[in-house]
Design an enzyme around this catalytic site. Structure first.
Site, PDB file in Angstrom:
ATOM      1  N   GLY A  31       0.811  -1.212   0.000  1.00  0.00           N
ATOM      2  CA  GLY A  31       0.000   0.000   0.000  1.00  0.00           C
ATOM      3  C   GLY A  31       0.841   1.257   0.000  1.00  0.00           C
ATOM      4  N   HIS A  37       4.249   1.890  -8.045  1.00  0.00           N
ATOM      5  CA  HIS A  37       3.292   0.771  -7.999  1.00  0.00           C
ATOM      6  C   HIS A  37       2.377   0.792  -9.227  1.00  0.00           C
ATOM      7  CE1 HIS A  37       3.888   1.414  -3.500  1.00  0.00           C
ATOM      8  NE2 HIS A  37       4.211   0.153  -3.654  1.00  0.00           N
TER       9      HIS A  37
END
Ligand code: PAF
Length: 284
Positions: A31, A37
């Site tokens: 996260g 990402h």
């Protein structure tokens, strides 16, 4: 975007997708998503029909005194970023789902885990490989994407996939960088303004090392000295290691060569950052 919190529900959903003949791409994360990402998501989407991302801050890969508790968890923002980038299913297990009471088995990494990050963070890679193996079993992806910034992690995952006969392709995606070259990392959020400015010396050090290599120097000690000279002028930055290594075994290489990787870890104020560069490629 579908959100799933149990392995059971995710497997059921993926079983139906596979029955339709779809290939599954997977992006495991902890996260605090950033553009790095999201590039992994882009790559997974290019290579597969269905993209699964996971967000799980894995306690097993944090040592005592590390940042497990304060690791950023901006879940609402992560949801928006993941769905905006085309993630089809977001897997959000909690600790009890991944490690039910009594869970005790660990993946033992190969010797490439003994150096660099593994030496600085004992047990870290056993924790990483254990959770990645579990996630691979749950998702059963055709392709899984990892960032080049964590070179040693990616090398160890590749080796685990080979050694333990996982049937999937591991893709390593180039590091995404800030305008001054700093590798994107969830931990950059810890940097105050002074440390953030100083952190730009990390990619600058790797650039200096590559420039020296391109000028014909192949002695790793001289290359490392070129990088250290850049870091040494910043009092906020303390190098932990800089080395020129084999891309697979992570053992130091001499002489340096195009496929060798310069790996670096440094503390910038209280924050520990890592970066690397493939000598023959450099930092764009
Ligand atoms: O690179 C990371 O974010 C983590 O190490 C990973 C691969 C998601 C395992 O927890």
């Amino acid at each position: 975007m579908r959100e799933v919190t149990t392995g059971h529900a995710l497997r059921a959903w993926l079983r139906a997708r596979r029955a339709e003949g779809r290939q599954v791409g997977f992006v495991p994360t902890m996260g605090a998503l950033h553009e790095g990402h999201l590039h992994l998501v882009d790559e997974a989407r290019r290579r597969a029909d269905v993209t699964v991302a996971s967000i799980f801050v894995n306690p097993l890969q944090f040592g005592a005194g590390e940042d497990l508790v304060r690791y950023p968890r901006p879940l609402e923002r992560d949801r928006l970023l993941a769905s905006g980038r085309g993630v089809d299913a977001l897997f959000l297990p909690d600790v009890g789902e991944m490690y039910p009471p009594g869970a005790a088995t660990r993946v033992v990494p190969g010797p490439a885990a003994d150096r660099w990050e593994g030496a600085a963070r004992p047990g870290h890679f056993a924790g990483v490989l254990t959770v990645v193996a579990k996630l691979f079993h749950i998702v059963q992806p055709d392709v899984a994407c990892f960032g080049q910034k964590d070179w040693q992690q990616a090398a160890l995952v590749r080796q685990m996939v080979r050694d333990l006969d996982f049937s999937l392709e591991v893709v390593v995606v180039p590091t995404v960088r800030e305008p001054d070259g700093l590798a994107m990392s969830s931990r950059n959020a810890y940097l105050d303004a002074t440390d953030r400015a100083a952190a730009g010396s990390i990619p600058a050090a790797l650039r200096a090392l590559v420039a020296r290599y391109r000028a014909g120097e192949t002695d790793p000690a001289a290359l490392v000295a070129a990088a250290r000279a850049v870091l040494d002028v910043r009092p906020e930055v303390a190098a932990e290691y800089i080395a020129v290594v084999d891309p697979g075994t992570l053992e130091p290489v001499a002489p340096a060569r195009d496929d060798a990787v310069a790996v670096l870890a440094a503390r910038v104020g209280p924050t520990r950052l890592i970066d690397n560069v493939i000598l023959g490629q450099g930092i764009g």
